[in-house]
Write an enzyme that holds these catalytic residues in place. Structure first.
Site, mmCIF file in Angstrom:
data_model
loop_
_atom_site.group_PDB
_atom_site.id
_atom_site.type_symbol
_atom_site.label_atom_id
_atom_site.label_comp_id
_atom_site.label_asym_id
_atom_site.label_seq_id
_atom_site.Cartn_x
_atom_site.Cartn_y
_atom_site.Cartn_z
ATOM 1 N N GLY A 176 13.576 42.749 -44.639
ATOM 2 C CA GLY A 176 12.427 43.338 -45.311
ATOM 3 C C GLY A 176 12.776 44.412 -46.316
ATOM 4 O O GLY A 176 11.917 45.187 -46.729
ATOM 5 N N GLU A 185 20.730 38.273 -38.355
ATOM 6 C CA GLU A 185 19.853 39.045 -39.227
ATOM 7 C C GLU A 185 20.306 40.498 -39.211
ATOM 8 O O GLU A 185 19.883 41.278 -38.334
ATOM 9 C CB GLU A 185 18.412 38.979 -38.725
ATOM 10 C CG GLU A 185 17.829 37.588 -38.729
ATOM 11 C CD GLU A 185 16.316 37.631 -38.831
ATOM 12 O OE1 GLU A 185 15.793 37.110 -39.807
ATOM 13 O OE2 GLU A 185 15.671 38.230 -37.958
ATOM 14 N N SER A 191 15.781 39.257 -46.040
ATOM 15 C CA SER A 191 15.463 39.307 -47.480
ATOM 16 C C SER A 191 15.820 38.024 -48.224
ATOM 17 O O SER A 191 16.226 38.064 -49.385
ATOM 18 C CB SER A 191 16.129 40.523 -48.133
ATOM 19 O OG SER A 191 15.569 41.720 -47.605
ATOM 20 N N GLU A 232 12.935 43.813 -35.217
ATOM 21 C CA GLU A 232 11.743 44.668 -35.223
ATOM 22 C C GLU A 232 11.285 44.950 -33.798
ATOM 23 O O GLU A 232 10.636 45.967 -33.536
ATOM 24 C CB GLU A 232 10.636 44.004 -36.069
ATOM 25 C CG GLU A 232 10.963 44.103 -37.555
ATOM 26 C CD GLU A 232 10.367 43.019 -38.426
ATOM 27 O OE1 GLU A 232 9.502 42.262 -37.954
ATOM 28 O OE2 GLU A 232 10.796 42.920 -39.597
ATOM 29 N N HIS A 271 14.113 39.784 -31.889
ATOM 30 C CA HIS A 271 14.010 40.140 -33.305
ATOM 31 C C HIS A 271 14.264 41.636 -33.461
ATOM 32 O O HIS A 271 13.855 42.438 -32.623
ATOM 33 C CB HIS A 271 12.620 39.773 -33.840
ATOM 34 C CG HIS A 271 12.561 39.861 -35.335
ATOM 35 N ND1 HIS A 271 12.425 41.055 -35.994
ATOM 36 C CD2 HIS A 271 12.682 38.908 -36.287
ATOM 37 C CE1 HIS A 271 12.443 40.825 -37.298
ATOM 38 N NE2 HIS A 271 12.595 39.532 -37.506
ATOM 39 N N ASN A 328 9.100 32.974 -40.209
ATOM 40 C CA ASN A 328 8.576 33.982 -39.277
ATOM 41 C C ASN A 328 7.470 34.748 -40.001
ATOM 42 O O ASN A 328 7.747 35.578 -40.870
ATOM 43 C CB ASN A 328 9.720 34.930 -38.880
ATOM 44 C CG ASN A 328 9.222 36.151 -38.124
ATOM 45 O OD1 ASN A 328 8.098 36.149 -37.614
ATOM 46 N ND2 ASN A 328 10.054 37.180 -38.047
ATOM 47 N N LYS A 355 5.556 36.950 -38.925
ATOM 48 C CA LYS A 355 5.375 38.328 -38.434
ATOM 49 C C LYS A 355 3.889 38.600 -38.162
ATOM 50 O O LYS A 355 3.165 37.726 -37.723
ATOM 51 C CB LYS A 355 5.961 39.321 -39.441
ATOM 52 C CG LYS A 355 7.398 38.977 -39.827
ATOM 53 C CD LYS A 355 8.095 40.101 -40.518
ATOM 54 C CE LYS A 355 9.498 39.650 -40.903
ATOM 55 N NZ LYS A 355 10.409 40.722 -41.164
HETATM 56 P P1 PGA Z 1 12.523 39.153 -44.210
HETATM 57 O O1 PGA Z 1 12.525 39.050 -42.621
HETATM 58 O O2 PGA Z 1 12.791 37.749 -44.731
HETATM 59 O O3 PGA Z 1 11.150 39.646 -44.555
HETATM 60 O O4 PGA Z 1 13.601 40.092 -44.587
HETATM 61 C C1 PGA Z 1 13.348 38.172 -41.933
HETATM 62 C C2 PGA Z 1 12.979 38.223 -40.481
HETATM 63 O O5 PGA Z 1 12.567 39.279 -40.029
HETATM 64 O O6 PGA Z 1 13.060 37.244 -39.745
#
Ligand code: PGA
Length: 239
Positions: free
Chosen positions: A168, A162, A200, A95, A93, A8, A10
Site C-alpha cells: 500500500g 509481501e 504495490s 495488516e 496478512h 485482496n 481488503k
Molecule cells: P497492495 O496490497 O497491493 O495494496 O500493496 C497488497 C496486499 O495487501 O495484499
C-alpha cells in the site's frame, strides 16, 4: 503451473460494488491466461460467491478463526467459509500482524483452514528495518517454519511474500530482491507450493514479477479493487 492472480479487496467496496466487480472478474477470467481468485470482505462473500458461480474465478476470504464453533464473538469459522464455497483463505496478512496476529495464531489458522479442505494463503514478509539490517530471509524463514510445522502433512498451501514496507505504499520490492527471496522460500517449501509476490503491484509494474522463475503469481490489494485497474490487468492477461 499457470500463474495465479489473487485479488485482496481488503475493507474496500460496498457489497453492491463487490458484486459488480466480481462480475467483471468473471468475464475477464474467461479469456485470461492466468488463474484468478478474489477475496472480498466477509459481508460480500455470499453475493460474490453467487456472482462467480459458473465462472473460472475462485473465491477467497481474508481471514478465519482457528476453531470451527464456539463462544468466539466476532470471529468467523473456517467451516462457515467452506460452506460458502471459499477455496482460499488469507492468513497472517501483514495488516493483521500489525494488529497483534502472531506466528502462533497464523499457524493455528492455517491448520484450521486446511482441516476444512481449503487452501491457506500464508503471508510472510519483513519490516523495512529488518531488510535494512539484511535480516529479511531470516525473518521470513521463521514465519514460514512456524506455519509449516502446524500444517497437516500433504496439505495444500500458497505462500505470499509481501514485504511489509511495500504494501500500500506505491513502492514495490525490486524484482531482483523478489527473485532472491522467492528462491529462498522455494528452498524451504519445495516445488509444489505456489509462491506469490504482493506489495504495490499495479497494471503498469506487474510484468517483470511474473517473468521470474519462482514467482507463481501475484497478491494484489488496492489495484485489484479499482475497476479501471482491473480492466487494465485483464487486458494484459487476455490470451
Ligand atoms: P497492495 O496490497 O497491493 O495494496 O500493496 C497488497 C496486499 O495487501 O495484499
Amino acid at each position: 503451473m499457470r500463474k495465479l492472480f489473487f485479488a485482496n479487496w481488503k475493507m474496500y467496496l460496498s457489497d453492491e460494488e463487490a458484486d459488480a466487480l466480481a462480475r467483471a472478474y468473471a468475464e475477464g477470467a474467461l479469456s485470461a491466461s492466468v488463474d484468478v481468485a478474489v477475496a472480498p470482505g466477509f459481508t460480500a462473500l455470499e453475493r460474490v460467491s453467487r456472482a462467480l458461480a459458473a465462472s473460472k474465478v475462485a473465491l477467497g476470504a481474508q481471514d478465519a478463526f482457528w476453531k470451527d464453533e464456539g463462544a468466539f464473538t466476532g470471529e468467523v469459522a473456517p467451516k462457515q467459509l467452506a460452506a460458502l464455497g471459499v477455496k482460499y483463505v488469507i492468513v497472517g496478512h501483514s495488516e493483521r500482524r500489525a494488529m497483534g496476529e502472531t506466528d502462533e495464531t497464523v499457524a493455528r489458522k492455517a491448520a484450521a483452514v486446511a482441516a476444512d479442505g481449503m487452501t491457506p494463503v500464508v503471508c510472510v514478509g519483513e519490516l523495512k528495518e529488518e531488510r535494512e539490517a539484511g535480516r529479511q530471509e531470516e525473518v521470513v524463514r521463521a514465519q514460514l517454519v512456524a506455519v509449516l510445522a502446524a500444517l497437516p502433512k500433504g496439505a495444500d498451501f500458497v505462500v505470499a511474500y509481501e514485504p511489509r514496507w511495500a504494501i500500500g505504499t506505491g513502492t514495490p520490492c525490486e524484482p531482483a530482491d523478489v527473485a532472491a527471496m522467492h528462491a529462498a522460500i522455494r528452498s524451504i517449501v519445495g516445488a509444489d507450493a505456489p509462491i506469490l509476490y504482493g506489495g504495490s503491484v499495479d497494471p503498469k509494474n506487474f510484468k517483470p514479477y511474473l517473468a521470474l522463475q519462482d514467482v507463481d503469481g501475484l497478491l494484489v490489494g488496492g489495484a485489484s479493487a479499482r475497476p479501471d485497474d482491473v480492466r487494465a490487468f485483464f487486458e494484459a492477461f487476455a490470451s
